[in-house]
Design an enzyme around this catalytic site. Structure first.
Site, PDB file in Angstrom:
ATOM      1  N   TYR A  74       0.845  -1.203   0.000  1.00 49.56           N
ATOM      2  CA  TYR A  74       0.000   0.000   0.000  1.00 49.56           C
ATOM      3  C   TYR A  74       0.874   1.245   0.000  1.00 49.56           C
ATOM      4  O   TYR A  74       0.609   2.211  -0.705  1.00 49.56           O
ATOM      5  CB  TYR A  74      -0.910   0.006   1.238  1.00 49.56           C
ATOM      6  CG  TYR A  74      -1.948   1.102   1.192  1.00 49.56           C
ATOM      7  CD1 TYR A  74      -3.234   0.837   0.725  1.00 49.56           C
ATOM      8  CD2 TYR A  74      -1.646   2.399   1.602  1.00 49.56           C
ATOM      9  CE1 TYR A  74      -4.184   1.836   0.662  1.00 49.56           C
ATOM     10  CE2 TYR A  74      -2.594   3.409   1.531  1.00 49.56           C
ATOM     11  CZ  TYR A  74      -3.867   3.125   1.062  1.00 49.56           C
ATOM     12  OH  TYR A  74      -4.808   4.117   0.984  1.00 49.56           O
ATOM     13  N   PHE A 126      -8.760  20.230 -25.075  1.00 44.71           N
ATOM     14  CA  PHE A 126      -9.002  18.792 -25.056  1.00 44.71           C
ATOM     15  C   PHE A 126     -10.157  18.561 -24.092  1.00 44.71           C
ATOM     16  O   PHE A 126     -10.281  19.247 -23.078  1.00 44.71           O
ATOM     17  CB  PHE A 126      -7.773  17.975 -24.650  1.00 44.71           C
ATOM     18  CG  PHE A 126      -8.041  16.494 -24.753  1.00 44.71           C
ATOM     19  CD1 PHE A 126      -8.125  15.891 -25.987  1.00 44.71           C
ATOM     20  CD2 PHE A 126      -8.294  15.736 -23.622  1.00 44.71           C
ATOM     21  CE1 PHE A 126      -8.456  14.538 -26.106  1.00 44.71           C
ATOM     22  CE2 PHE A 126      -8.621  14.383 -23.736  1.00 44.71           C
ATOM     23  CZ  PHE A 126      -8.698  13.782 -24.984  1.00 44.71           C
ATOM     24  N   THR A 127     -11.000  17.558 -24.407  1.00 40.37           N
ATOM     25  CA  THR A 127     -12.269  17.366 -23.689  1.00 40.37           C
ATOM     26  C   THR A 127     -12.110  17.329 -22.166  1.00 40.37           C
ATOM     27  O   THR A 127     -12.675  18.157 -21.452  1.00 40.37           O
ATOM     28  CB  THR A 127     -12.928  16.063 -24.180  1.00 40.37           C
ATOM     29  OG1 THR A 127     -11.971  15.002 -24.081  1.00 40.37           O
ATOM     30  CG2 THR A 127     -13.358  16.188 -25.639  1.00 40.37           C
ATOM     31  N   ASP A 217       0.906  18.795 -21.893  1.00 40.86           N
ATOM     32  CA  ASP A 217       0.083  17.591 -21.930  1.00 40.86           C
ATOM     33  C   ASP A 217       0.932  16.562 -22.677  1.00 40.86           C
ATOM     34  O   ASP A 217       1.051  16.606 -23.893  1.00 40.86           O
ATOM     35  CB  ASP A 217      -1.238  17.863 -22.659  1.00 40.86           C
ATOM     36  CG  ASP A 217      -2.136  16.628 -22.694  1.00 40.86           C
ATOM     37  OD1 ASP A 217      -1.588  15.504 -22.634  1.00 40.86           O
ATOM     38  OD2 ASP A 217      -3.358  16.776 -22.792  1.00 40.86           O
ATOM     39  N   LYS A 260      -1.162   6.249 -23.702  1.00 41.72           N
ATOM     40  CA  LYS A 260      -0.791   6.597 -25.084  1.00 41.72           C
ATOM     41  C   LYS A 260       0.673   6.181 -25.322  1.00 41.72           C
ATOM     42  O   LYS A 260       0.956   5.003 -25.482  1.00 41.72           O
ATOM     43  CB  LYS A 260      -1.010   8.097 -25.329  1.00 41.72           C
ATOM     44  CG  LYS A 260      -2.259   8.691 -24.671  1.00 41.72           C
ATOM     45  CD  LYS A 260      -3.568   8.325 -25.347  1.00 41.72           C
ATOM     46  CE  LYS A 260      -4.819   8.745 -24.596  1.00 41.72           C
ATOM     47  NZ  LYS A 260      -4.976  10.087 -24.157  1.00 41.72           N
ATOM     48  N   ARG A 385     -14.981  13.624 -33.653  1.00 48.61           N
ATOM     49  CA  ARG A 385     -14.240  14.723 -33.032  1.00 48.61           C
ATOM     50  C   ARG A 385     -14.720  15.988 -33.723  1.00 48.61           C
ATOM     51  O   ARG A 385     -14.093  16.525 -34.605  1.00 48.61           O
ATOM     52  CB  ARG A 385     -12.724  14.540 -33.192  1.00 48.61           C
ATOM     53  CG  ARG A 385     -12.145  13.355 -32.446  1.00 48.61           C
ATOM     54  CD  ARG A 385     -11.758  13.590 -31.002  1.00 48.61           C
ATOM     55  NE  ARG A 385     -12.797  13.455 -30.017  1.00 48.61           N
ATOM     56  CZ  ARG A 385     -12.578  13.154 -28.728  1.00 48.61           C
ATOM     57  NH1 ARG A 385     -11.362  12.927 -28.275  1.00 48.61           N
ATOM     58  NH2 ARG A 385     -13.558  13.100 -27.867  1.00 48.61           N
ATOM     59  N   PHE A 452     -20.113  13.262 -25.534  1.00 47.13           N
ATOM     60  CA  PHE A 452     -19.809  12.359 -26.646  1.00 47.13           C
ATOM     61  C   PHE A 452     -19.701  10.899 -26.210  1.00 47.13           C
ATOM     62  O   PHE A 452     -19.960   9.992 -26.998  1.00 47.13           O
ATOM     63  CB  PHE A 452     -18.508  12.785 -27.347  1.00 47.13           C
ATOM     64  CG  PHE A 452     -17.309  12.847 -26.441  1.00 47.13           C
ATOM     65  CD1 PHE A 452     -17.076  13.972 -25.666  1.00 47.13           C
ATOM     66  CD2 PHE A 452     -16.420  11.787 -26.352  1.00 47.13           C
ATOM     67  CE1 PHE A 452     -15.981  14.028 -24.811  1.00 47.13           C
ATOM     68  CE2 PHE A 452     -15.324  11.842 -25.516  1.00 47.13           C
ATOM     69  CZ  PHE A 452     -15.110  12.967 -24.737  1.00 47.13           C
TER      70      PHE A 452
HETATM   71  C1  LIG Z   1      -6.164  10.830 -23.468  1.00 51.83           C
HETATM   72  C2  LIG Z   1      -5.822  12.238 -23.282  1.00 51.83           C
HETATM   73  C3  LIG Z   1      -6.002  12.895 -22.058  1.00 51.83           C
HETATM   74  C4  LIG Z   1      -6.742  12.269 -20.879  1.00 51.83           C
HETATM   75  O1  LIG Z   1      -6.154  11.118 -20.448  1.00 51.83           O
HETATM   76  P1  LIG Z   1      -6.975   9.820 -19.923  1.00 51.83           P
HETATM   77  O2  LIG Z   1      -5.904   8.851 -19.641  1.00 51.83           O
HETATM   78  O3  LIG Z   1      -7.908   9.417 -21.020  1.00 51.83           O
HETATM   79  O4  LIG Z   1      -7.712  10.248 -18.694  1.00 51.83           O
HETATM   80  C5  LIG Z   1      -5.572  14.198 -21.964  1.00 51.83           C
HETATM   81  N1  LIG Z   1      -5.002  14.830 -23.000  1.00 51.83           N
HETATM   82  C6  LIG Z   1      -4.823  14.233 -24.199  1.00 51.83           C
HETATM   83  C7  LIG Z   1      -4.195  14.977 -25.318  1.00 51.83           C
HETATM   84  C8  LIG Z   1      -5.248  12.930 -24.388  1.00 51.83           C
HETATM   85  O5  LIG Z   1      -5.116  12.364 -25.590  1.00 51.83           O
END
Ligand SMILES: *Cc1c(COP(=O)(O)O)cnc(C)c1O
Length: 479
Positions: A74, A126-127, A217, A260, A385, A452
């Site tokens: 933990y 970004f969303t 980011d 990613k 998108r 979305f």
């Molecule tokens: C995927 C993504 C995020 C958010 O990350 P999650 O792991 O999906 O929570 C933020 N910024 C960009 C550019 C992304 O592609």
């Protein structure tokens, strides 16, 4: 057969996962049941899944091996130390707070730095990033160059910040209300378009002179570094890992979705240089994610992520191959007449739904409709998108109306082969040839946040164009 250059895979296949295409009639039933939202399809009903490159990567044998030695303590997990060391080594930031995924890091950062009335500039929204800024009381302001909004512009760095827009913002308002700027590199919503090192240097100088933090980011920063290597004159020939370190050194912190670039299936982190910010973030991590030595991740997840990061920069071939796959698909679609965002981006091919479905106005959600039609024709899943992803202004509840109305076909890393990509290109050609029959959509259910993901739609029977076939098709789909 295509003549486009595709680099050979820098790996061979050791484990496989069967996939199977269902019939067109079954796909029709599936997309009806999903409310014309590809996010609501069952993955078993999808043949080639290009919904996202997030968490859908194939891990290496080394990543799987590291999972066996994950330390599930933990507190004080050795696996956290491995993750922290890898982040420090690959990106160069001083302090690391693990999170369950990227939005966990965005949530913590927004809570630490944004107060009601704050403004956060960024190179296109970004969303999840914008939503966390808004939930913390801030307002997002887009300062990306105009070329980013034009799918035809051939600008090699459409992710760049427009310094005039940024300066205007700082002159118009109290600078203490601008806690930071977010730099997406590359910019997902613009079509995976990169930021140049030169632009990042200018932004960094400008912001540092005014006490504004620069937050990267970093979800696909390794891909951005590769695109810099390919496109920025004085960067050719430098290793990707060195370009990446330069990018990070021009920023003060990063939020990271490790789903990613890092070849992981889950995970993320917030990395910062400022000790005070680290202390606060670490504290909020314990509230929202889990103790600061696991942040919502199992020890084995942290090991897979750490190994994925080391791997991603150890040889340029990894990222070079990935981007060559994306480019291969892009070239093949272009050759088949499909309207695309130019130039090709890093992680996905973006189809221009405005020019694909010229008869569907933006208010009838052309990219949403096109993503459903592509699935119906070939079992290939992409995502919208455009206006659906852009959502509504939190105050006025008016829909944001982005210029880009796109369907994204994102390539998971190390998952699909050349023949899969050829199949996708042929599938989109089928959709292109029957484009006039594809109807617009209307909402039947609209969730409040990140609509979305869970929205449901129904086809609108075409009347304006009077196409009998179109109307019949729309009716058929509703029934
Ligand atoms: C995927 C993504 C995020 C958010 O990350 P999650 O792991 O999906 O929570 C933020 N910024 C960009 C550019 C992304 O592609």
């Amino acid at each position: 057969m295509s003549t486009h250059e595709l680099l050979p895979e820098p790996y061979k296949i050791k484990v496989i996962e069967p996939i199977q295409a269902i019939s067109r009639a079954q796909r029709q039933a599936a997309i009806d049941a999903a409310g014309y939202n590809t996010f609501l399809l069952r993955s078993d009903d999808v043949y080639i899944d290009l919904l996202t490159d997030s968490g859908t990567n194939a891990m290496s044998d080394s990543q799987w091996a590291w999972m066996m030695v994950g330390d599930e303590a933990y507190a004080g997990s050795r696996s956290f130390e491995h993750l922290r060391d890898a982040v420090q080594q690959v990106y160069g930031y001083r302090y690391v707070v693990p999170t369950h995924q990227g939005r966990g890091a965005e949530h913590i950062l927004s809570k630490c730095l944004i107060r009601p009335g704050c403004v956060v500039p960024g190179n296109m929204y970004f969303t999840t990033t914008r939503l966390h800024q808004e939930l913390a009381g801030g307002t997002f302001v887009d300062v990306i160059i105009d070329e980013a909004h034009d799918p035809d512009s051939q600008h090699p760095f459409k992710g760049n910040v427009d310094l005039e827009k940024l300066e205007k913002l700082t002159l118009e308002m109290d600078i203490s209300k601008i806690p930071y700027i977010t730099i997406g590199a590359p910019v997902n919503m613009a079509g995976g378009q990169p930021v140049s090192l030169e632009n990042l240097r200018q932004v960094s100088e400008f912001c540092r002179a005014r006490g504004i933090r620069v937050v990267l980011d970093a979800a696909r920063a390794i891909e951005n570094a590769r695109l810099i290597q390919e496109r920025e004159a004085d960067q050719a020939g430098r290793p990707v890992k060195d370009i990446l370190r330069d990018m990070c050194s021009l920023t003060d912190a990063c939020t990271m979705s490790a789903k990613k670039d890092a070849f992981a299936n889950i995970g993320g982190f917030l990395a910062v240089n400022d000790e005070g910010l680290f202390e606060e973030a670490k504290n909020l991590c314990a509230v929202y994610e889990g103790l600061h030595t696991y942040g919502g991740l199992a020890g084995r997840d942290m090991e897979a992520l750490a190994q994925g990061l080391r791997e991603a920069v150890e040889r340029d071939e990894w990222v070079a191959h990935r981007i060559s796959q994306v480019r291969y698909l892009w070239e093949n679609l272009k050759e088949r007449g499909i309207p695309l965002v130019h130039p090709c981006g890093g992680h996905a091919v973006f189809v221009d739904a405005r020019r694909f479905l010229t008869h569907v106005p933006q208010s009838h959600y052309p990219a949403q409709s096109l993503s459903a039609a592509i699935y119906l024709d070939s079992g290939v899943r992409g995502m919208e998108r455009g206006i659906v992803s852009a959502g509504r202004d939190p105050e006025t509840r008016q829909e944001h109306e982005p210029e880009l109305e796109l369907v994204r076909l994102a390539l998971p890393r190390r998952v699909y082969t050349q023949s899969h990509l050829d199949f996708v290109a042929d599938g989109l050609r089928k959709t292109w040839l029957r484009r006039d029959e594809i109807p617009g959509l209307k909402f039947v259910f609209e969730p409040r946040y990140l609509r979305f993901f869970q929205a449901r739609f129904a086809p609108i029977a075409a009347k304006a164009r009077g196409g009998k076939r179109e109307a019949a098709l729309a009716r058929g789909k509703q029934g």
